[in-house]
Design an enzyme around this catalytic site. Structure first.
Site, PDB file in Angstrom:
ATOM      1  N   ALA A   1      45.625  40.801  35.338  1.00 49.82           N
ATOM      2  CA  ALA A   1      46.870  40.057  34.619  1.00 49.82           C
ATOM      3  C   ALA A   1      48.065  39.877  35.622  1.00 49.82           C
ATOM      4  CB  ALA A   1      47.316  40.817  33.437  1.00 49.82           C
ATOM      5  N   GLU A  15      45.536  49.876  36.490  1.00 56.91           N
ATOM      6  CA  GLU A  15      46.660  49.769  35.651  1.00 56.91           C
ATOM      7  C   GLU A  15      47.625  50.826  35.384  1.00 56.91           C
ATOM      8  OE1 GLU A  15      43.741  48.582  34.687  1.00 56.91           O
ATOM      9  OE2 GLU A  15      43.481  46.648  33.775  1.00 56.91           O
ATOM     10  N   GLY A  44      42.539  43.236  34.911  1.00 50.18           N
ATOM     11  CA  GLY A  44      42.213  42.023  33.760  1.00 50.18           C
ATOM     12  C   GLY A  44      41.043  41.258  34.643  1.00 50.18           C
ATOM     13  N   GLU A 104      38.067  43.383  34.030  1.00 44.77           N
ATOM     14  CA  GLU A 104      37.762  42.933  32.637  1.00 44.77           C
ATOM     15  C   GLU A 104      37.123  41.713  32.135  1.00 44.77           C
ATOM     16  OE1 GLU A 104      41.759  44.484  31.942  1.00 44.77           O
ATOM     17  OE2 GLU A 104      40.886  45.586  30.144  1.00 44.77           O
TER      18      GLU A 104
HETATM   19  N1  CO8 Z   1      49.884  39.645  39.473  1.00 46.43           N
HETATM   20  C1  CO8 Z   1      50.946  38.756  39.990  1.00 46.43           C
HETATM   21  N2  CO8 Z   1      50.655  38.521  41.296  1.00 46.43           N
HETATM   22  C2  CO8 Z   1      49.940  39.315  41.874  1.00 46.43           C
HETATM   23  C3  CO8 Z   1      49.095  40.139  41.447  1.00 46.43           C
HETATM   24  C4  CO8 Z   1      48.864  40.173  40.097  1.00 46.43           C
HETATM   25  N3  CO8 Z   1      48.062  40.968  39.367  1.00 46.43           N
HETATM   26  N4  CO8 Z   1      47.928  40.463  42.177  1.00 46.43           N
HETATM   27  C5  CO8 Z   1      48.301  40.072  43.600  1.00 46.43           C
HETATM   28  N5  CO8 Z   1      49.533  39.304  43.246  1.00 46.43           N
HETATM   29  C6  CO8 Z   1      50.084  38.479  44.247  1.00 46.43           C
HETATM   30  C7  CO8 Z   1      51.154  39.391  45.040  1.00 46.43           C
HETATM   31  O1  CO8 Z   1      52.364  39.509  44.171  1.00 46.43           O
HETATM   32  C8  CO8 Z   1      51.320  38.613  46.193  1.00 46.43           C
HETATM   33  O2  CO8 Z   1      52.167  37.503  45.942  1.00 46.43           O
HETATM   34  P1  CO8 Z   1      53.495  36.963  47.129  1.00 46.43           P
HETATM   35  O3  CO8 Z   1      52.800  36.636  48.236  1.00 46.43           O
HETATM   36  O4  CO8 Z   1      54.172  35.831  46.372  1.00 46.43           O
HETATM   37  O5  CO8 Z   1      54.203  38.404  47.150  1.00 46.43           O
HETATM   38  C9  CO8 Z   1      49.991  37.917  46.554  1.00 46.43           C
HETATM   39  O6  CO8 Z   1      49.261  37.778  45.194  1.00 46.43           O
HETATM   40  C10 CO8 Z   1      49.316  38.512  47.613  1.00 46.43           C
HETATM   41  O7  CO8 Z   1      49.058  39.944  47.207  1.00 46.43           O
HETATM   42  P2  CO8 Z   1      49.287  41.115  48.086  1.00 46.43           P
HETATM   43  O8  CO8 Z   1      50.392  40.742  49.115  1.00 46.43           O
HETATM   44  O9  CO8 Z   1      49.794  42.325  47.411  1.00 46.43           O
HETATM   45  O10 CO8 Z   1      48.024  41.295  48.969  1.00 46.43           O
HETATM   46  P3  CO8 Z   1      47.533  42.532  49.595  1.00 46.43           P
HETATM   47  O11 CO8 Z   1      46.265  42.237  50.210  1.00 46.43           O
HETATM   48  O12 CO8 Z   1      48.426  43.358  50.555  1.00 46.43           O
HETATM   49  O13 CO8 Z   1      46.898  43.561  48.269  1.00 46.43           O
HETATM   50  C11 CO8 Z   1      46.087  43.972  46.242  1.00 46.43           C
HETATM   51  C12 CO8 Z   1      45.774  43.163  47.505  1.00 46.43           C
HETATM   52  C13 CO8 Z   1      45.486  45.253  46.644  1.00 46.43           C
HETATM   53  C14 CO8 Z   1      44.855  43.412  45.038  1.00 46.43           C
HETATM   54  C15 CO8 Z   1      47.401  43.858  45.481  1.00 46.43           C
HETATM   55  O14 CO8 Z   1      47.867  42.521  45.426  1.00 46.43           O
HETATM   56  C16 CO8 Z   1      47.463  44.627  44.170  1.00 46.43           C
HETATM   57  O15 CO8 Z   1      47.344  45.805  44.026  1.00 46.43           O
HETATM   58  N6  CO8 Z   1      47.608  43.646  43.288  1.00 46.43           N
HETATM   59  C17 CO8 Z   1      47.695  44.204  41.900  1.00 46.43           C
HETATM   60  C18 CO8 Z   1      46.645  44.690  41.308  1.00 46.43           C
HETATM   61  C19 CO8 Z   1      46.633  44.930  39.812  1.00 46.43           C
HETATM   62  O16 CO8 Z   1      47.500  46.061  39.681  1.00 46.43           O
HETATM   63  N7  CO8 Z   1      45.950  44.661  38.887  1.00 46.43           N
HETATM   64  C20 CO8 Z   1      46.054  44.936  37.718  1.00 46.43           C
HETATM   65  C21 CO8 Z   1      47.211  44.170  36.807  1.00 46.43           C
HETATM   66  S1  CO8 Z   1      47.598  44.803  35.051  1.00 46.43           S
HETATM   67  C22 CO8 Z   1      46.394  44.238  34.185  1.00 46.43           C
HETATM   68  O17 CO8 Z   1      45.425  43.542  34.785  1.00 46.43           O
HETATM   69  C23 CO8 Z   1      46.181  44.551  32.676  1.00 46.43           C
HETATM   70  C24 CO8 Z   1      45.310  43.816  32.217  1.00 46.43           C
HETATM   71  C25 CO8 Z   1      45.371  43.964  30.547  1.00 46.43           C
HETATM   72  C26 CO8 Z   1      46.506  43.278  29.860  1.00 46.43           C
HETATM   73  C27 CO8 Z   1      46.329  42.839  28.549  1.00 46.43           C
HETATM   74  C28 CO8 Z   1      47.569  43.376  27.678  1.00 46.43           C
HETATM   75  C29 CO8 Z   1      47.244  43.367  26.402  1.00 46.43           C
END
Ligand code: CO8
Length: 256
Positions: A64, A130, A107, A110
Site C-alpha cells: 500500500a 508492515e 499489500g 496480499e
Molecule cells: N509506498 C509508497 N512508495 C513506495 C513504496 C510504498 N509501499 N515502496 C516503495 N516506494 C517508493 C519509494 O519511496 C521510492 O520513491 P522515491 O524514489 O520517490 O524515493 C521508490 O518507490 C523506490 O523505492 P526505494 O528507493 O526504497 O527502493 P529500494 O530498492 O531501495 O528498496 C524496497 C525497495 C525494499 C521494496 C523498499 O522500497 C521498501 O521497503 N518499500 C516498502 C515496502 C513496505 O513496507 N510495504 C508495506 C506497505 S504497508 C501495506 O502494504 C499495508 C497493506 C494493508 C493496508 C490496508 C489498510 C486497511
C-alpha cells in the site's frame, strides 16, 4: 483509462499490468477504486475467461502507498473502511493468476494471494513487512498467508517482516511454480488461455470449490462439491465435454 494500470485483452484473457514502476507499483486508493471499477464488468463478461495480474520488472507491488497512508488517523481509516474494496477484487468469480517479478510486499503480497494462484519469476520476493511501519497486514495477509503456508512460517513472516525468495515460496506452497523472469508472464498467459478455453461457469465453480476447502469443515466442503458436481449435469459444458471425448474430437465450449 488509468495512469496506474493497463488492461489488455489476449483472446479471452484480460491482462492487468500495474504501471507505477517508479513507486514500485505502490497501491493507492485511487488505483484500487479504478482497477476494481474497470474489472467488475470484465468479471461478468462471458467472453473473458481468466485474469492475469502482473507488475513490472522490479516490483509486482511494494505494498500500500505509505505516502498516502502516513498522515491518516484512526478515524480516517476506519471511517472510509480503507481498502475494503480489495475484498471485491478477491471475490471476482473469474479465475485470476498472479505473475510476480521482484517485490511483492505488504499489500502487494496480499494482492498476489487474492489471486487464485501465483506464478513467480526467479527474482520474486514476498513479504509482510508492515510491522516495520508500526502496523500489520490489512488486506488479508495474516489470514490468507496462514492458510497457504501454515502458522509457523506465516507467523515468522508477519513478526519479523523478512522477505522470502521465489524458491522458498515454492517450497512452502505460497506459489504454484517458479519460472525465469523473462518467461513468467508468458507462462501465466498460457495457463490463463487454457483456463479461458474451458466453460467459464465450470471454471468459476472449480475455483469456488477449492476456496471452500479453506473455509468449510471437510464434510460440508465435500457435500458442497458433490452438489455442484451434480448441478453441472444440467449444463451444455458437461454434454459437450463428454460427447467430444467419446467422439474423439476437441470440445467446443463457446455456448457456455
Ligand atoms: N509506498 C509508497 N512508495 C513506495 C513504496 C510504498 N509501499 N515502496 C516503495 N516506494 C517508493 C519509494 O519511496 C521510492 O520513491 P522515491 O524514489 O520517490 O524515493 C521508490 O518507490 C523506490 O523505492 P526505494 O528507493 O526504497 O527502493 P529500494 O530498492 O531501495 O528498496 C524496497 C525497495 C525494499 C521494496 C523498499 O522500497 C521498501 O521497503 N518499500 C516498502 C515496502 C513496505 O513496507 N510495504 C508495506 C506497505 S504497508 C501495506 O502494504 C499495508 C497493506 C494493508 C493496508 C490496508 C489498510 C486497511
Amino acid at each position: 483509462m488509468s495512469e496506474n494500470f493497463s488492461i489488455t485483452r489476449h483472446g479471452r484473457v484480460a491482462l492487468v499490468t500495474l504501471t507505477r514502476p517508479k513507486q514500485l507499483n505502490a497501491l493507492n486508493s485511487t488505483l484500487a477504486a479504478e482497477l476494481i471499477a474497470e474489472l467488475a464488468p470484465l468479471d461478468r463478461a462471458p467472453d473473458i475467461g481468466c485474469f492475469v495480474q502482473t507488475g513490472s520488472d522490479r516490483a509486482f507491488a511494494a505494498g500500500a502507498d505509505i505516502k498516502e497512508m502516513s498522515e491518516k488517523s484512526y478515524g480516517d481509516m476506519s471511517g472510509m473502511d480503507f481498502f475494503a474494496e480489495w475484498e471485491v477484487f478477491a471475490k471476482f468469480r473469474s479465475p485470476k493468476i498472479a505473475a510476480v517479478r521482484g517485490f511483492a510486499l505488504g499489500g502487494g503480497c496480499e494482492l498476489a494471494m487474492m489471486c487464485d494462484y501465483i506464478l513467480a519469476g526467479e527474482s520474486a520476493k514476498f513479504g509482510q513487512p508492515e510491522i516495520k511501519l508500526g502496523v500489520i497486514a490489512g488486506i488479508g495477509g495474516t489470514q490468507r498467508m496462514t492458510k497457504l503456508i501454515g502458522r509457523a512460517k506465516s507467523m515468522q513472516m508477519h513478526l519479523t517482516g523478512r522477505m522470502m525468495d521465489a524458491q522458498e515460496a515454492l517450497d512452502c506452497g505460497l506459489v504454484a511454480q517458479v519460472h525465469p523472469d523473462e518467461q513468467v508472464l508468458e507462462a501465466a498467459l498460457q495457463d490463463a488461455a487454457t483456463i479461458a478455453g474451458y466453460a467459464k461457469p465450470v471454471a468459476m465453480f472449480a475455483r469456488e470449490a477449492v476456496h471452500r476447502a479453506e473455509e468449510l469443515p471437510l464434510a460440508e466442503g465435500l457435500l458442497w462439491e458433490r452438489r455442484v458436481f451434480h448441478s453441472l449435469f444440467g449444463t451444455h459444458a458437461q454434454r459437450e465435454g463428454m460427447a467430444a471425448f467419446l467422439e474423439k474430437r476437441d470440445p467446443d465450449f463457446r455456448k457456455d
